[in-house]
Design a protein around this motif. Structure first.
Motif, PDB file in Angstrom:
ATOM      1  N   GLY A  95       0.858  -1.181   0.000  1.00  0.00           N
ATOM      2  CA  GLY A  95       0.000   0.000   0.000  1.00  0.00           C
ATOM      3  C   GLY A  95       0.886   1.219   0.000  1.00  0.00           C
ATOM      4  N   ALA A  96       0.263   2.412   0.031  1.00  0.00           N
ATOM      5  CA  ALA A  96       1.028   3.652  -0.103  1.00  0.00           C
ATOM      6  C   ALA A  96       2.210   3.680   0.872  1.00  0.00           C
ATOM      7  CB  ALA A  96       0.113   4.848   0.137  1.00  0.00           C
ATOM      8  N   ASN A  97       1.973   3.220   2.085  1.00  0.00           N
ATOM      9  CA  ASN A  97       3.019   3.348   3.096  1.00  0.00           C
ATOM     10  C   ASN A  97       3.247   2.025   3.831  1.00  0.00           C
ATOM     11  OD1 ASN A  97       4.881   5.132   3.992  1.00  0.00           O
ATOM     12  ND2 ASN A  97       3.573   6.106   5.537  1.00  0.00           N
ATOM     13  N   HIS A  98       2.981   0.944   3.135  1.00  0.00           N
ATOM     14  CA  HIS A  98       3.071  -0.381   3.769  1.00  0.00           C
ATOM     15  C   HIS A  98       3.873  -1.310   2.858  1.00  0.00           C
ATOM     16  CE1 HIS A  98       0.681  -3.908   5.875  1.00  0.00           C
ATOM     17  NE2 HIS A  98       1.981  -3.959   6.092  1.00  0.00           N
ATOM     18  N   PHE A  99       4.904  -1.897   3.407  1.00  0.00           N
ATOM     19  CA  PHE A  99       5.812  -2.748   2.638  1.00  0.00           C
ATOM     20  C   PHE A  99       5.890  -4.135   3.278  1.00  0.00           C
ATOM     21  CE2 PHE A  99       6.927   1.626   2.149  1.00  0.00           C
ATOM     22  CZ  PHE A  99       7.230   1.764   0.794  1.00  0.00           C
ATOM     23  N   LEU A 100       6.216  -5.105   2.446  1.00  0.00           N
ATOM     24  CA  LEU A 100       6.353  -6.482   2.919  1.00  0.00           C
ATOM     25  C   LEU A 100       7.785  -6.931   2.649  1.00  0.00           C
ATOM     26  CD1 LEU A 100       4.347  -8.778   3.965  1.00  0.00           C
ATOM     27  CD2 LEU A 100       4.450  -9.643   1.624  1.00  0.00           C
ATOM     28  N   HIS A 245      17.621   8.887   7.584  1.00  0.00           N
ATOM     29  CA  HIS A 245      16.941  10.179   7.466  1.00  0.00           C
ATOM     30  C   HIS A 245      15.444  10.034   7.653  1.00  0.00           C
ATOM     31  CE1 HIS A 245      20.847  11.270   6.152  1.00  0.00           C
ATOM     32  NE2 HIS A 245      20.777  10.413   5.132  1.00  0.00           N
ATOM     33  N   ARG A 246      14.937   8.816   7.442  1.00  0.00           N
ATOM     34  CA  ARG A 246      13.510   8.582   7.583  1.00  0.00           C
ATOM     35  C   ARG A 246      13.314   7.438   8.564  1.00  0.00           C
ATOM     36  NH1 ARG A 246       8.970   7.341   2.954  1.00  0.00           N
ATOM     37  NH2 ARG A 246      10.369   5.678   2.309  1.00  0.00           N
ATOM     38  N   LYS A 247      12.422   7.616   9.518  1.00  0.00           N
ATOM     39  CA  LYS A 247      12.090   6.537  10.452  1.00  0.00           C
ATOM     40  C   LYS A 247      11.222   5.500   9.764  1.00  0.00           C
ATOM     41  CE  LYS A 247      12.116   8.312  15.132  1.00  0.00           C
ATOM     42  NZ  LYS A 247      11.397   8.297  16.388  1.00  0.00           N
ATOM     43  N   VAL A 248      11.284   4.270  10.248  1.00  0.00           N
ATOM     44  CA  VAL A 248      10.375   3.229   9.765  1.00  0.00           C
ATOM     45  C   VAL A 248       9.834   2.482  10.983  1.00  0.00           C
ATOM     46  CG1 VAL A 248      11.520   2.885   7.542  1.00  0.00           C
ATOM     47  CG2 VAL A 248      12.283   1.576   9.531  1.00  0.00           C
ATOM     48  N   SER A 249       8.742   1.748  10.774  1.00  0.00           N
ATOM     49  CA  SER A 249       8.218   0.841  11.797  1.00  0.00           C
ATOM     50  C   SER A 249       8.178  -0.564  11.221  1.00  0.00           C
ATOM     51  CB  SER A 249       6.800   1.254  12.214  1.00  0.00           C
ATOM     52  OG  SER A 249       6.834   2.471  12.924  1.00  0.00           O
ATOM     53  N   PHE A 250       8.182  -1.548  12.100  1.00  0.00           N
ATOM     54  CA  PHE A 250       8.112  -2.938  11.665  1.00  0.00           C
ATOM     55  C   PHE A 250       6.979  -3.651  12.399  1.00  0.00           C
ATOM     56  CE2 PHE A 250      12.548  -1.831  10.873  1.00  0.00           C
ATOM     57  CZ  PHE A 250      12.801  -2.423   9.637  1.00  0.00           C
ATOM     58  N   VAL A 390       0.260  -8.855   8.604  1.00  0.00           N
ATOM     59  CA  VAL A 390      -0.360  -7.823   7.766  1.00  0.00           C
ATOM     60  C   VAL A 390      -1.651  -7.312   8.413  1.00  0.00           C
ATOM     61  CG1 VAL A 390      -1.528  -7.454   5.547  1.00  0.00           C
ATOM     62  CG2 VAL A 390       0.724  -8.553   5.618  1.00  0.00           C
ATOM     63  N   LYS A 391      -2.409  -8.218   9.010  1.00  0.00           N
ATOM     64  CA  LYS A 391      -3.656  -7.795   9.678  1.00  0.00           C
ATOM     65  C   LYS A 391      -3.339  -6.784  10.790  1.00  0.00           C
ATOM     66  CE  LYS A 391      -7.090  -8.141  12.874  1.00  0.00           C
ATOM     67  NZ  LYS A 391      -7.022  -7.747  14.290  1.00  0.00           N
ATOM     68  N   VAL A 392      -2.377  -7.114  11.612  1.00  0.00           N
ATOM     69  CA  VAL A 392      -2.044  -6.232  12.738  1.00  0.00           C
ATOM     70  C   VAL A 392      -1.384  -4.938  12.228  1.00  0.00           C
ATOM     71  CG1 VAL A 392      -0.648  -6.020  14.837  1.00  0.00           C
ATOM     72  CG2 VAL A 392      -1.922  -8.142  14.387  1.00  0.00           C
ATOM     73  N   ALA A 393      -0.539  -5.068  11.211  1.00  0.00           N
ATOM     74  CA  ALA A 393       0.109  -3.875  10.652  1.00  0.00           C
ATOM     75  C   ALA A 393      -0.933  -2.905  10.096  1.00  0.00           C
ATOM     76  CB  ALA A 393       1.089  -4.282   9.551  1.00  0.00           C
ATOM     77  N   ASN A 394      -1.948  -3.443   9.423  1.00  0.00           N
ATOM     78  CA  ASN A 394      -2.980  -2.578   8.847  1.00  0.00           C
ATOM     79  C   ASN A 394      -3.669  -1.742   9.922  1.00  0.00           C
ATOM     80  OD1 ASN A 394      -2.651  -3.074   6.123  1.00  0.00           O
ATOM     81  ND2 ASN A 394      -4.100  -4.796   6.074  1.00  0.00           N
ATOM     82  N   GLU A 395      -3.658  -2.225  11.157  1.00  0.00           N
ATOM     83  CA  GLU A 395      -4.248  -1.455  12.260  1.00  0.00           C
ATOM     84  C   GLU A 395      -3.275  -0.423  12.840  1.00  0.00           C
ATOM     85  OE1 GLU A 395      -6.937  -5.248  13.823  1.00  0.00           O
ATOM     86  OE2 GLU A 395      -5.078  -4.703  14.843  1.00  0.00           O
ATOM     87  N   HIS A 396      -2.036  -0.472  12.382  1.00  0.00           N
ATOM     88  CA  HIS A 396      -1.029   0.440  12.944  1.00  0.00           C
ATOM     89  C   HIS A 396      -0.405   1.340  11.878  1.00  0.00           C
ATOM     90  CE1 HIS A 396      -1.266  -2.426  16.315  1.00  0.00           C
ATOM     91  NE2 HIS A 396      -0.770  -1.463  17.046  1.00  0.00           N
ATOM     92  N   GLY A 398       0.360   4.586   9.602  1.00  0.00           N
ATOM     93  CA  GLY A 398       0.344   6.027   9.880  1.00  0.00           C
ATOM     94  C   GLY A 398       1.313   6.711   8.949  1.00  0.00           C
ATOM     95  N   GLU A 399       1.939   7.771   9.423  1.00  0.00           N
ATOM     96  CA  GLU A 399       2.846   8.518   8.545  1.00  0.00           C
ATOM     97  C   GLU A 399       4.185   7.819   8.348  1.00  0.00           C
ATOM     98  OE1 GLU A 399       3.189  12.521   9.984  1.00  0.00           O
ATOM     99  OE2 GLU A 399       1.034  12.832   9.712  1.00  0.00           O
ATOM    100  N   THR A 400       4.571   7.009   9.318  1.00  0.00           N
ATOM    101  CA  THR A 400       5.854   6.317   9.216  1.00  0.00           C
ATOM    102  C   THR A 400       5.675   5.083   8.337  1.00  0.00           C
ATOM    103  OG1 THR A 400       6.202   6.971  11.496  1.00  0.00           O
ATOM    104  CG2 THR A 400       7.722   5.339  10.613  1.00  0.00           C
ATOM    105  N   PRO A 401       6.597   4.863   7.385  1.00  0.00           N
ATOM    106  CA  PRO A 401       6.468   3.642   6.568  1.00  0.00           C
ATOM    107  C   PRO A 401       6.451   2.404   7.465  1.00  0.00           C
ATOM    108  CG  PRO A 401       8.214   5.063   5.717  1.00  0.00           C
ATOM    109  CD  PRO A 401       7.752   5.677   6.996  1.00  0.00           C
ATOM    110  N   MET A 402       5.520   1.504   7.174  1.00  0.00           N
ATOM    111  CA  MET A 402       5.402   0.255   7.933  1.00  0.00           C
ATOM    112  C   MET A 402       5.955  -0.887   7.078  1.00  0.00           C
ATOM    113  SD  MET A 402       4.455  -1.471  10.565  1.00  0.00           S
ATOM    114  CE  MET A 402       3.288  -0.530  11.569  1.00  0.00           C
TER     115      MET A 402
END
Ligand SMILES: *Cc1c(COP(=O)(O)O)cnc(C)c1O
Length: 462
Positions: A95-100, A245-250, A390-396, A398-402
């Motif tokens: 998705g726009a801000n969601h990576f696998l 330079h950019r934060k990410v979440s996992f 992916v289910k749990v990530a979709n609930e989290h 936001g602006e930070t790439p997941m």
């Protein structure tokens, strides 16, 4: 670089000793005495490097003087040469801000290969130069065992015994463990669940006569070298998305807490990670702990994501060690309480954990629905563990790439995928004949004395 036990009462070891030892003699887990850091420039410089070169730079400070640079580079090169994707841990976009992050291109199609292939090469190198041999015993909910057997089969100085819960691993996982013909491979189907397998393994390590007699070594995710190998892909992925330079979440599909703990180490080393999201299936002890502070064992319920079907999450002890400000006595006390079923994390420690970790859970129905969703919306076929993530990530989001970790290839869990999508995912062509090969496996009772006798007999008769 020295390694200390989370329970504060075992000898300090070098990297090599900690790797060959596994569980500390006080029952704790080894952690580095100090955590090396990488500067923003060093992190930025990882972008675009071959995986092996990045792996060398990230892991080198933890190795101390155990291997020369040339030796360690050779070990890393051999570890990853059997992977079938040049990027090793490629990213796809959901998705726009969601990576696998696809971690399933290794020889047994699960992320365990990243650590196990490395550890196989490390053991091979160390044992050969020491002129020693070891007996490796591992407990598995499926993927660790196949990855360990694949990494150690045929090696001269090692016997490998794998305990898996009888009837609770997928056909492909079982076949991966029971079809190798090498004489040093021993697959044991235990009458019990994964926690029983893990408990018997701990018993073996606590039986010092047996442990020393067979030179027992552990390669479960309690082995520090495994955690270390997994730190690497947090760095390579974050760097490719613009860190530092950019934060990410996992978001990490979690069972024994080894994989997500590697992310925590990456963060402590200086990688700018915003959230580390623990994703559990219905066996949700970690999610409940994050919500309520109470770490309470409940029975394991078999799920369609079996590699996460556990209630005692061994590596969580390492996170507690840091959350309790490295107080080994406090950790030891909690683990004593756990033997009667539960402990409560202190308010201060809970606050520390919540600074880095979030959590969520996926039911069976939600896991299946997410497999459908990912295929419909991203043409991505997920394994059920990755779907929990992916289910749990979709609930989290936001602006930070997941970045969600895809921990296994869908073909490893064809029943769940078929249940969700109506079609069975195909095994990669190089594995297509595995299902027809004959199996070699011994059914064993959930009994320590029986197991230790069997293991001693097997290694003396070889
Ligand atoms: C082992 C495993 C997990 C859980 O990883 P931990 O490090 O035990 O938390 C998740 N998914 C798959 C496919 C696995 O094999």
């Amino acid at each position: 670089m020295k390694y200390i036990s989370t329970r504060g009462n075992a000898p300090e070891l070098t990297f090599e000793e900690a790797m060959l030892t596994g569980l500390a003699r006080d029952g704790g887990l080894y952690v580095p005495q100090t955590i090396p850091t990488m500067s923003p420039d060093e992190i930025a410089a990882l972008a675009g490097l071959p995986y092996e070169e990045a792996a060398f730079r990230v892991m080198k400070p933890f190795i101390g003087e155990c291997f020369t640079d040339e030796e360690f580079k050779g070990i890393i090169a051999r570890a990853y040469e059997g992977f079938r994707h040049d990027a090793r841990a490629p990213l796809v976009q959901l998705g726009a801000n969601h990576f696998l992050m696809e971690l399933f291109h290794g020889p047994t199609l699960a992320f365990k290969d990243f650590a196990m292939q490395l550890i196989g090469q490390l053991f091979q190198f160390s044992l050969a130069r020491r002129g020693e041999r070891v007996t490796i015993v591992g407990a598995t909910s499926g993927d660790t065992g196949s990855a360990a057997i694949e990494a150690f089969r045929g090696l001269d100085n090692v016997d490998v015994f794998i305990l898996f819960p009888h009837g609770r691993v997928s056909d492909i996982q079982r076949k991966q463990m029971t079809t190798p013909e090498d004489a040093n491979v021993h697959a044991l189907a235990l009458d019990g669940d994964f926690d029983d397998c893990q408990a018997r393994l701990k018993d073996m390590f606590n039986d010092f006569d047996f442990r020393d007699g067979v030179r027992l070594a552990g390669v479960n995710s309690i082995n520090w070298a495994r955690v270390l190998a997994q730190v690497v892909y947090y760095f390579t992925t974050a760097a490719s998305l613009g860190a530092p330079h950019r934060k990410v979440s996992f978001t990490v599909p979690t069972g024994n807490f080894g994989d997500i703990f590697a992310g925590y180490i990456a963060k402590k080393m200086g990688l700018p990670i915003d959230r580390l999201v623990i994703a559990t299936n219905q066996n949700d002890i970690l999610h409940r702990t994050m919500e309520t502070s109470a770490y309470t064992k409940e029975g394991v319920v078999a799920s369609i994501s079996p590699s996460m079907d556990i209630q005692v999450s061994s590596n969580f002890e390492r996170a507690l060690f840091f959350a309790y400000d490295r107080d080994g006595n406090a950790v030891g006390q909690l683990m004593d309480e756990l033997s009667s079923g539960a402990f409560t994390v202190s308010q201060g420690a809970m606050q520390t954990l919540r600074e880095d970790f979030s959590s969520g859970r996926a039911s069976e129905a939600e896991t299946l629905a997410t497999i459908q969703w990912a295929f419909a919306h991203c043409e991505e076929v997920l394994c059920p563990h990755s779907a929990v993530g992916v289910k749990v990530a979709n609930e989290h989001l936001g602006e930070t790439p997941m970045i969600t970790l895809a921990t296994a290839h869908p073909a490893k869990f064809p029943d769940a995928v078929e249940q969700a999508m109506g079609a069975r995912p195909a095994l990669p062509p190089h594995m297509a004949d595995m299902m027809d090969k004959p199996e070699r496996v011994t059914r064993v009772p959930n009994d320590l004395a029986h197991l230790t006798t069997l293991i001693k007999d097997r290694i003396t008769s070889r």
